[in-house]
Scaffold this motif. Structure first.
Motif, PDB file in Angstrom:
ATOM      1  N   UNK A 177       5.464   5.400   9.904  1.00 29.11           N
ATOM      2  CA  UNK A 177       4.620   6.441  10.505  1.00 29.11           C
ATOM      3  C   UNK A 177       3.408   6.758   9.630  1.00 29.11           C
ATOM      4  N   UNK A 178       2.875   5.725   8.993  1.00 24.86           N
ATOM      5  CA  UNK A 178       1.754   5.933   8.069  1.00 24.86           C
ATOM      6  C   UNK A 178       0.524   6.473   8.787  1.00 24.86           C
ATOM      7  N   UNK A 179       0.343   6.102  10.038  1.00 26.32           N
ATOM      8  CA  UNK A 179      -0.860   6.540  10.742  1.00 26.32           C
ATOM      9  C   UNK A 179      -0.892   8.052  10.940  1.00 26.32           C
ATOM     10  N   UNK A 189       0.866  -1.192   0.000  1.00 25.62           N
ATOM     11  CA  UNK A 189       0.000   0.000   0.000  1.00 25.62           C
ATOM     12  C   UNK A 189       0.896   1.233   0.000  1.00 25.62           C
ATOM     13  N   UNK A 190       1.271   1.659  -1.180  1.00 25.78           N
ATOM     14  CA  UNK A 190       2.129   2.830  -1.376  1.00 25.78           C
ATOM     15  C   UNK A 190       1.221   4.048  -1.506  1.00 25.78           C
ATOM     16  N   UNK A 191       1.016   4.749  -0.377  1.00 26.94           N
ATOM     17  CA  UNK A 191      -0.020   5.781  -0.307  1.00 26.94           C
ATOM     18  C   UNK A 191       0.557   7.149   0.037  1.00 26.94           C
ATOM     19  N   UNK A 192      -0.269   8.166  -0.201  1.00 28.55           N
ATOM     20  CA  UNK A 192       0.099   9.555   0.049  1.00 28.55           C
ATOM     21  C   UNK A 192      -0.599  10.019   1.328  1.00 28.55           C
ATOM     22  N   UNK A 193       0.075   9.821   2.455  1.00 26.56           N
ATOM     23  CA  UNK A 193      -0.487  10.191   3.747  1.00 26.56           C
ATOM     24  C   UNK A 193      -0.238  11.665   4.038  1.00 26.56           C
ATOM     25  N   UNK A 194      -1.099  12.245   4.877  1.00 33.84           N
ATOM     26  CA  UNK A 194      -0.971  13.649   5.267  1.00 33.84           C
ATOM     27  C   UNK A 194      -0.564  13.723   6.733  1.00 33.84           C
ATOM     28  N   UNK A 195       0.465  14.498   7.023  1.00 36.73           N
ATOM     29  CA  UNK A 195       0.937  14.647   8.394  1.00 36.73           C
ATOM     30  C   UNK A 195      -0.178  15.228   9.264  1.00 36.73           C
ATOM     31  N   UNK A 196      -0.461  14.556  10.369  1.00 35.45           N
ATOM     32  CA  UNK A 196      -1.449  15.039  11.323  1.00 35.45           C
ATOM     33  C   UNK A 196      -2.886  14.666  11.024  1.00 35.45           C
ATOM     34  N   UNK A 197      -3.169  14.172   9.826  1.00 39.54           N
ATOM     35  CA  UNK A 197      -4.549  13.828   9.458  1.00 39.54           C
ATOM     36  C   UNK A 197      -4.811  12.372   9.833  1.00 39.54           C
ATOM     37  N   UNK A 198      -4.897  12.091  11.116  1.00 41.49           N
ATOM     38  CA  UNK A 198      -5.038  10.720  11.596  1.00 41.49           C
ATOM     39  C   UNK A 198      -6.288  10.070  11.007  1.00 41.49           C
TER      40      UNK A 198
END
Length: 596
Positions: free
Chosen positions: A43-45, A7-16
């Motif tokens: 730190x994907x979460x 799962x190569x995803x585009x996570x957003x910092x702080x957007x739990x």
């Protein structure tokens, strides 16, 4: 047979909450493909890297609520193991958090592993927030497979040169069938090849197949390119996910090898939770499953050509920066020069030409060609161009200056005044219309201070600040080649660089020619962080330059210019990183110091 979904995803910092939603969607896809494991990045979460948000008490509470939400969601996919990167609380002395990997399955946390090696070099400062984990290997049993787990830096010390501890040695001793490494590896030119060499070498050295999972996306000045990959001891890198895009796909693993295809993929009609990992069909010779398996397509040794890498990295970096900061549109001062032209072209690709505005601000020293070139450029790109002359404003400032201080405004103060008036006009537009102002300086000019504080350094983000001037020209040519037509007019590319702040002014009057300056700067700023080829070329160039007194004096002059302009760089906007050592957190130098 083990099925693993990357799962190569585009996570957003702080957007739990948003990151949880993305992981749940990917896990459902993995379950539909009958995967045993779905793997997310480091730190994907919470997104990498949250910095001092980690010090806020409510932040870790939100993280723990996110873990609870993942546990609840995992009951929908009881046979699927979710490998998630997250901060966790630490016990005992030291920092209060670990940078951890947790495995969630059917409502419970089955395994937790704390990252052992915490980088504090270049752009990293993890030891500021995290306590290292214990020197142990963690292995997860999934069906008949033993899966070893690592977090990013733990896999980067296999040469043993950076840390006393080498987690790969412990992992080898645990004898897993496969190692999964979760990462948040920021991208720069040459980084892909570095990853392949490092982990491909470790796979061969220890006889361990390795699956490397990375994130994508722009986070402030950093851009993550994805490029997740699988390596085998005898074959090296055998699979690579696309770069600069999200990608969720399932690989099959058996007998030390990775495969694609076979049942359990997206087109499977079997229910996801119908059977557990121990009930799956084996890929026996001659079986229907074995007949459907195939090896991944060959992975090219060389990745994206450098100019195209720069283009894709900057486009993704701007797109995510603007989106995450709440900007839909940008504004750029269009001087008719190469830097503003390239900035406008990249912005138009990233956000769409309808969301980009150019402003040309001619003064008494601006050539008619520069204004005409700006018009032609914006017409080619399909963006709106406004004209805001500044000659009267400059004259008014000069008149009042002489009345107040008893002498005419001339020379450098007058040149800088023009730049500052232009910066003020651009900020007025930004404030009035809500556009993000993009600064246009390149790495060569920023290095030696050939820029004006509160003038052309105004802005919220710099797209070219990690590209040397010679690379700006190369990328401009590539933009036209990629488009298949002339977006940036050839007249701009061919034009001799000039700030046009004084009669007949040329950059070469104040600076060494850019092909000379850039090679000196590469050695002074990046040094051994350069690729072998670039380092060798720069060393040879500068060594030859220093064969005579004039050349030695030039190198010393450039060294002094870099040192004494640190104060300008400290006040400049963030710049998108594309090279191994960028200004900002990647190069931390004192302002008030004596340099040799």
């Amino acid at each position: 047979m083990l099925r693993i979904t990357i799962a190569q995803l585009n996570f957003t910092v702080g957007d739990i909450e948003g990151n949880v939603d993305r992981m749940v969607a990917a896990a459902r896809q993995a379950a539909a493909e009958q995967s045993d494991i779905v793997v997310f990045s480091e730190l994907s979460l919470c997104g990498y890297y949250p910095g001092d948000m980690l010090d806020e008490p409510e932040f870790i509470q939100r993280v723990e609520a996110g873990i609870a939400a993942l546990q609840a969601a995992s009951t929908e996919t009881p046979y699927l193991h979710w490998v998630v990167g997250t901060p966790t609380r630490a016990s005992g002395p030291g920092k209060r958090l670990h940078n951890s990997l947790v495995v969630v399955q059917n409502g419970a946390v089955r395994l937790q592993y704390a990252k052992q090696l915490l980088p504090t070099y270049n752009i990293f400062d993890e030891r500021r927030h995290f306590e290292p984990g214990p020197d142990v290997a963690k292995v997860l049993r999934v069906g008949s497979f033993q899966v070893g787990l690592l977090v990013c830096e733990d896999g980067w010390n296999d040469h043993g040169g950076d840390y006393v501890v080498n987690p790969f040695e412990r992992m080898r001793d645990a004898s897993p069938d496969l190692v999964i490494s979760i990462n948040a590896s920021p991208s720069h030119v040459g980084k892909r090849e570095q990853r392949h060499a490092m982990f491909g070498g470790s796979s061969k050295r220890h006889g361990l197949p390795i699956l490397y999972v990375n994130q994508i996306g722009g986070h402030d000045q950093l851009v993550y390119d994805g490029g997740s990959f699988a390596a085998e001891p005898d074959s090296g890198v055998v699979f690579e996910a696309p770069r600069f895009v999200e990608d969720v796909r399932t690989l099959l693993f058996d007998s030390g090898r990775f495969f694609t295809g076979g049942p359990g993929q997206a087109d499977s009609t079997a229910p996801a939770a119908a059977k557990g990992p121990d009930q799956r069909d084996a890929a026996k010779p001659g079986s229907a499953l074995a007949a459907q398996l195939k090896r991944p397509d060959p992975v090219p040794v060389q990745g994206i050509p450098t100019p195209d890498f720069y283009r894709q990295q900057i486009v993704l970096g701007l797109r995510d920066y603007a989106r995450r900061c709440g900007f839909k549109q940008v504004v750029v001062g269009s001087s008719g020069g190469i830097d503003s032209a390239l900035t406008l072209a990249l912005a138009a690709e990233a956000l769409g030409p309808e969301n980009v505005v150019g402003i040309t601000m001619p003064s008494r020293y601006s050539s008619s060609g520069s204004v005409d070139d700006s018009v032609a450029l914006c017409r080619n790109l399909g963006i709106k161009l406004h004209t805001h002359p500044i000659a009267d404003l400059v004259a008014g400032y000069a008149r009042q200056y002489e009345e107040s201080f008893g002498q005419p405004l001339a020379g450098l103060p007058l040149e800088n005044l023009q730049a500052r008036i232009r910066g003020t006009v651009l900020m007025e537009y930004s404030n009035a219309f809500g556009h993000l102002l993009l600064t246009t300086g390149n790495k060569s000019e920023i290095s030696v201070g050939y820029c004006t504080l509160y003038g052309d350094t105004n802005g919220g983000l710099g797209l070219l600040g990690d590209l040397y001037k010679t690379e700006v020209f190369a990328l401009s040519r590539h933009v036209n080649e990629h488009a298949g037509r002339e977006l940036i007019p050839q007249a701009i590319i061919d034009k001799e660089p000039s700030a046009e702040l004084a009669p007949g002014q040329r950059d070469v009057d104040s600076l060494p020619p850019y092909p000379v300056l850039d090679e000196v700067l590469k050695l002074l700023i990046e040094g051994d962080r350069l690729s072998t080829a670039e380092l060798t070329a720069a060393q040879a160039f500068v060594s030859n330059l220093q064969q005579d007194e004039a050349g030695r004096a030039l190198v010393q002059r450039v060294r002094r210019m870099v040192a004494r302009n640190e104060y300008k760089r400290r006040q400049a906007p963030p710049i998108l990183r594309v090279r191994p050592r960028a200004f900002g957190s990647g190069r931390q130098m004192p302002i008030a110091a004596r340099y040799a």
